[in-house]
Design an enzyme around this catalytic site. Structure first.
Site, PDB file in Angstrom:
ATOM      1  N   ASP A  64       9.280 -26.660   5.575  1.00 30.07           N
ATOM      2  CA  ASP A  64       9.075 -27.415   4.341  1.00 30.07           C
ATOM      3  C   ASP A  64       7.960 -26.815   3.478  1.00 30.07           C
ATOM      4  O   ASP A  64       7.373 -27.496   2.642  1.00 30.07           O
ATOM      5  CB  ASP A  64       8.750 -28.882   4.678  1.00 30.07           C
ATOM      6  CG  ASP A  64       7.538 -28.996   5.594  1.00 30.07           C
ATOM      7  OD1 ASP A  64       7.055 -27.951   6.071  1.00 30.07           O
ATOM      8  OD2 ASP A  64       7.075 -30.128   5.819  1.00 30.07           O
ATOM      9  N   HIS A 100       6.683   3.371  -1.740  1.00 32.13           N
ATOM     10  CA  HIS A 100       6.392   1.937  -1.795  1.00 32.13           C
ATOM     11  C   HIS A 100       6.160   1.374  -0.402  1.00 32.13           C
ATOM     12  O   HIS A 100       6.751   0.373  -0.006  1.00 32.13           O
ATOM     13  CB  HIS A 100       7.519   1.183  -2.531  1.00 32.13           C
ATOM     14  CG  HIS A 100       7.428   1.304  -4.021  1.00 32.13           C
ATOM     15  ND1 HIS A 100       8.367   0.789  -4.879  1.00 32.13           N
ATOM     16  CD2 HIS A 100       6.493   1.879  -4.823  1.00 32.13           C
ATOM     17  CE1 HIS A 100       8.019   1.049  -6.140  1.00 32.13           C
ATOM     18  NE2 HIS A 100       6.881   1.716  -6.118  1.00 32.13           N
ATOM     19  N   ASP A 124      -2.128   1.685  -4.013  1.00 30.17           N
ATOM     20  CA  ASP A 124      -1.507   1.284  -5.278  1.00 30.17           C
ATOM     21  C   ASP A 124      -1.598  -0.236  -5.307  1.00 30.17           C
ATOM     22  O   ASP A 124      -0.906  -0.915  -4.538  1.00 30.17           O
ATOM     23  CB  ASP A 124      -0.041   1.774  -5.273  1.00 30.17           C
ATOM     24  CG  ASP A 124       0.691   1.473  -6.574  1.00 30.17           C
ATOM     25  OD1 ASP A 124       0.234   0.614  -7.349  1.00 30.17           O
ATOM     26  OD2 ASP A 124       1.761   2.089  -6.785  1.00 30.17           O
ATOM     27  N   ASP A 128      -1.749  -2.195 -12.783  1.00 28.36           N
ATOM     28  CA  ASP A 128      -1.030  -1.365 -11.807  1.00 28.36           C
ATOM     29  C   ASP A 128      -1.788  -0.041 -11.684  1.00 28.36           C
ATOM     30  O   ASP A 128      -1.643   0.833 -12.532  1.00 28.36           O
ATOM     31  CB  ASP A 128       0.399  -1.151 -12.333  1.00 28.36           C
ATOM     32  CG  ASP A 128       1.272  -0.376 -11.372  1.00 28.36           C
ATOM     33  OD1 ASP A 128       0.827  -0.073 -10.248  1.00 28.36           O
ATOM     34  OD2 ASP A 128       2.430  -0.066 -11.757  1.00 28.36           O
ATOM     35  N   HIS A 183       6.152   3.521 -16.461  1.00 29.23           N
ATOM     36  CA  HIS A 183       7.027   2.402 -16.837  1.00 29.23           C
ATOM     37  C   HIS A 183       6.230   1.468 -17.725  1.00 29.23           C
ATOM     38  O   HIS A 183       4.991   1.457 -17.692  1.00 29.23           O
ATOM     39  CB  HIS A 183       7.524   1.663 -15.578  1.00 29.23           C
ATOM     40  CG  HIS A 183       6.429   1.279 -14.621  1.00 29.23           C
ATOM     41  ND1 HIS A 183       5.667   0.153 -14.789  1.00 29.23           N
ATOM     42  CD2 HIS A 183       5.948   1.892 -13.510  1.00 29.23           C
ATOM     43  CE1 HIS A 183       4.772   0.071 -13.809  1.00 29.23           C
ATOM     44  NE2 HIS A 183       4.900   1.130 -13.019  1.00 29.23           N
ATOM     45  N   HIS A 210       6.874  -3.958 -13.712  1.00 34.75           N
ATOM     46  CA  HIS A 210       7.848  -3.053 -14.326  1.00 34.75           C
ATOM     47  C   HIS A 210       8.378  -3.849 -15.516  1.00 34.75           C
ATOM     48  O   HIS A 210       9.353  -4.586 -15.407  1.00 34.75           O
ATOM     49  CB  HIS A 210       8.961  -2.673 -13.347  1.00 34.75           C
ATOM     50  CG  HIS A 210       8.445  -1.868 -12.181  1.00 34.75           C
ATOM     51  ND1 HIS A 210       9.094  -1.768 -10.992  1.00 34.75           N
ATOM     52  CD2 HIS A 210       7.328  -1.118 -12.041  1.00 34.75           C
ATOM     53  CE1 HIS A 210       8.390  -0.993 -10.163  1.00 34.75           C
ATOM     54  NE2 HIS A 210       7.318  -0.591 -10.785  1.00 34.75           N
ATOM     55  N   GLU A 251       1.614   7.826 -13.901  1.00 37.50           N
ATOM     56  CA  GLU A 251       1.424   7.851 -12.457  1.00 37.50           C
ATOM     57  C   GLU A 251       2.109   9.018 -11.734  1.00 37.50           C
ATOM     58  O   GLU A 251       2.961   8.805 -10.867  1.00 37.50           O
ATOM     59  CB  GLU A 251       1.896   6.532 -11.855  1.00 37.50           C
ATOM     60  CG  GLU A 251       3.276   6.061 -12.302  1.00 37.50           C
ATOM     61  CD  GLU A 251       3.669   4.744 -11.628  1.00 37.50           C
ATOM     62  OE1 GLU A 251       3.647   4.706 -10.385  1.00 37.50           O
ATOM     63  OE2 GLU A 251       4.001   3.786 -12.342  1.00 37.50           O
ATOM     64  N   TYR A 287       3.983  14.371  -2.856  1.00 35.18           N
ATOM     65  CA  TYR A 287       4.106  13.727  -1.546  1.00 35.18           C
ATOM     66  C   TYR A 287       4.690  14.715  -0.549  1.00 35.18           C
ATOM     67  O   TYR A 287       5.872  15.081  -0.654  1.00 35.18           O
ATOM     68  CB  TYR A 287       5.027  12.498  -1.654  1.00 35.18           C
ATOM     69  CG  TYR A 287       4.653  11.595  -2.818  1.00 35.18           C
ATOM     70  CD1 TYR A 287       3.701  10.592  -2.668  1.00 35.18           C
ATOM     71  CD2 TYR A 287       5.239  11.776  -4.076  1.00 35.18           C
ATOM     72  CE1 TYR A 287       3.347   9.777  -3.744  1.00 35.18           C
ATOM     73  CE2 TYR A 287       4.891  10.972  -5.151  1.00 35.18           C
ATOM     74  CZ  TYR A 287       3.938   9.977  -4.986  1.00 35.18           C
ATOM     75  OH  TYR A 287       3.597   9.181  -6.055  1.00 35.18           O
ATOM     76  N   ARG A 345      -1.122  10.043  -5.408  1.00 36.96           N
ATOM     77  CA  ARG A 345      -0.644   9.506  -6.700  1.00 36.96           C
ATOM     78  C   ARG A 345      -1.880   9.020  -7.446  1.00 36.96           C
ATOM     79  O   ARG A 345      -2.793   8.460  -6.823  1.00 36.96           O
ATOM     80  CB  ARG A 345       0.353   8.356  -6.487  1.00 36.96           C
ATOM     81  CG  ARG A 345       0.830   7.743  -7.784  1.00 36.96           C
ATOM     82  CD  ARG A 345       2.144   6.941  -7.656  1.00 36.96           C
ATOM     83  NE  ARG A 345       2.041   5.712  -6.899  1.00 36.96           N
ATOM     84  CZ  ARG A 345       2.583   5.500  -5.700  1.00 36.96           C
ATOM     85  NH1 ARG A 345       3.270   6.476  -5.103  1.00 36.96           N
ATOM     86  NH2 ARG A 345       2.454   4.345  -5.075  1.00 36.96           N
ATOM     87  N   GLU A 347      -2.650   6.717 -10.821  1.00 32.04           N
ATOM     88  CA  GLU A 347      -1.949   5.864 -11.796  1.00 32.04           C
ATOM     89  C   GLU A 347      -2.932   5.070 -12.643  1.00 32.04           C
ATOM     90  O   GLU A 347      -3.813   4.390 -12.113  1.00 32.04           O
ATOM     91  CB  GLU A 347      -1.028   4.881 -11.049  1.00 32.04           C
ATOM     92  CG  GLU A 347      -0.348   3.875 -11.961  1.00 32.04           C
ATOM     93  CD  GLU A 347       0.666   3.004 -11.246  1.00 32.04           C
ATOM     94  OE1 GLU A 347       0.521   2.779 -10.032  1.00 32.04           O
ATOM     95  OE2 GLU A 347       1.624   2.552 -11.921  1.00 32.04           O
TER      96      GLU A 347
HETATM   97  N1  GLY Z   1       3.164  -0.367  -8.153  1.00 30.59           N
HETATM   98  C1  GLY Z   1       4.476   0.058  -8.312  1.00 30.59           C
HETATM   99  C2  GLY Z   1       4.586   1.111  -9.296  1.00 30.59           C
HETATM  100  O1  GLY Z   1       3.631   1.802  -9.554  1.00 30.59           O
HETATM  101  O2  GLY Z   1       5.602   1.267  -9.915  1.00 30.59           O
HETATM  102 MN    MN Z   2       3.448   1.752 -11.645  1.00 32.64          MN
HETATM  103 MN    MN Z   3       1.631   1.297  -8.971  1.00 38.16          MN
END
Ligand code: GLY
Ligand code: MN
Ligand code: MN
Length: 454
Positions: free
Chosen positions: A51, A255, A272, A283, A367, A374, A397, A401, A421, A423
């Site tokens: 619940d 991810h 991230d 982000d 993005h 996103h 970003e 890798y 990465r 970003e």
């Molecule tokens: N955090 C997901 C991306 O960078 O798209």
């Molecule tokens: Mn992103």
């Molecule tokens: Mn990200």
């Protein structure tokens, strides 16, 4: 640590004004016909276990158009004598529910404090919405969000009542408003930008604290705790998406959200993480050495990614195509990997659709960012690339890798399990790119000065 970070974030911006919500509504209404009925829906609550519900997060369009956050809400608008009239269906006051789960504004509170003309109890949704539906010709609604509204819409469209047959009244078509709303959401207002800047400042502090607390043996989950704790301490609603906290080979999984490994000496850690402040996402990704000092191989890859990111950010200018940053980043990445001998192809070959860059860089460079991480907005309207305009926000970003665990590639030994990465969140302005997440360090020297310093 908490208060120090809070101080660096600075004062909270003021809330989005009633006038701004009304102006967003008006810009949408101006694209509708007088015989339209607009319905904005929100998902129903979902069960986590038995619940207990997941923490509720309403639909982004509901947030954008009226800022109402509670469950069981439907926003409608129809035109009466040339004026658009808005109604919000809300949970009614209910003393028992309020004792258990918290106070509700109810219809009176909604009417007094939200940008609407009328508020009706959600308990009366079926009757009231049916009355509205029968009077319109087109239903402007996104289906698939609220099953109850979908059923009412479906019933009204299919209705063959005598009334309807006699007078030819009632809705005959359904139109999804997403394209109209998405275009509005793509360009951010001054107050939205302030929310996003605040969100990015908090996320930057969370990354700085995670850097400071990184040392060999720390758990990915422990850094997640620090990040999420800081998000809450700074009065956000929490994460904008599940934190990606990957050390060693986990840093090469784009991810990765398991976050249950320990960070070991000699590994790179990729984090991230972004928060949601008053509905607006940040982000940010940073990558750093667990032991505080980049090895030669790690520094080589890191510097290429950083150079690619800076070149991409420089493309975030009014009039440039949305994919100019991607092209710039790919070129710098490919040149760097050719220089290091990782790619044995010409630049053109490396960048081609079967080029070797795709082995090590397999995602886009950015993005849209906004109420959704996103965020909405068509990238190629009419199949032409979107050109940047003032007020758009995009992430930048790039990454590389080298997953040594991957069976589909032969990873260069020197770079095995290095995942980098970097970003940032970039606002397009008349004066060029404005990096909203600029408080977050990213040069090798600045990062090394912080890692492990707590
Ligand atoms: N955090 C997901 C991306 O960078 O798209
Ligand atoms: Mn992103
Ligand atoms: Mn990200």
């Amino acid at each position: 640590m908490w208060d120090e970070s809070l101080k660096a974030v600075g004062p909270e911006p003021s809330k989005i004004s009633i006038e701004e919500y009304k102006s967003r509504q008006e810009r949408l209404f101006s694209q509708l016909r007088p015989d339209d009925l607009l319905i904005i829906t929100a998902p129903q609550e979902s069960t986590r276990s038995n619940d207990v519900h997941y923490h509720y997060r309403t639909s982004s369009d509901m947030l954008y158009l009226c800022g109402w956050e509670d469950p069981e809400a439907v926003f409608t608008a129809f035109n009466k004598d040339g004026k658009w009239f808005t109604t919000l269906f809300v949970q009614p006051k209910d003393i028992l529910q309020e004792i258990w789960e918290g106070r509700r504004p109810g219809t009176q509170g909604a009417l007094e404090n939200w940008p609407i003309d009328n508020a009706i109890s959600h308990e009366d949704l079926n009757d009231s919405l049916s009355e509205m539906l029968v009077k319109c010709s087109r239903i402007i609604v996104k289906l698939g969000v609220d099953a109850n509204v979908d059923a009412l819409v479906d019933m009204e469209i299919k209705s063959t009542s005598r009334e309807r047959q006699k007078f030819g009244l009632g809705p005959v078509s359904i139109i999804d408003p997403s394209r109209m709303i998405n275009e509005l959401r793509l360009r951010k207002s001054e107050s939205e930008i302030e929310m996003m800047r605040h969100s990015a400042k908090i996320a930057a502090q969370a990354h700085i604290q995670a850097m400071a607390h990184t040392k060999p043996g720390v758990g990915e989950w422990q850094l997640e705790g620090i990040i999420e704790g800081l998000f809450k301490y700074c009065k956000t609603s929490g994460i904008a998406y599940p934190c990606i906290i990957g050390s060693g080979e986990n840093a090469t999984i784009l991810h990765y959200t398991v976050n249950n490994d320990t960070c070991d000496d000699g590994e790179v850690l990729l984090i991230d993480a972004g928060c949601e402040y008053n509905g607006y996402a940040s982000d940010i990704t940073r990558s750093w050495p667990v032991n505080g000092k980049f090895s030669e191989a790690q520094a080589e890859i890191y510097q290429i990614v950083l150079d690619a990111q800076l070149a991409a950010i420089d493309q975030c200018r009014i009039g440039n195509s949305y994919d100019a940053p991607h092209k710039a980043a790919r070129k710098v990445l490919a040149e760097g990997l050719i220089r290091l001998g990782v790619i044995n192809q010409t630049l053109d070959e490396a960048l081609g659709s079967d080029g070797e860059l795709n082995k090590w860089y397999m995602h886009n460079t950015g993005h849209w960012l906004g109420i959704d991480v996103h965020d909405v907005g068509v990238y190629r309207p009419d199949n032409e690339p979107r050109l940047f305009e003032e007020g758009m926000v995009i992430t930048v970003e790039p990454g590389l890798y080298f997953g040594a665990w991957r069976p589909d590639v032969t990873c260069p030994e020197k770079y095995a399990n290095i995942g980098i990465r970097i970003e940032d969140d970039v606002l397009i302005t008349r004066d060029g790119p404005d990096v909203l997440s600029g408080d977050c360090p990213k040069t090798i020297a600045n990062i090394e000065a912080i890692v492990g310093s707590a």
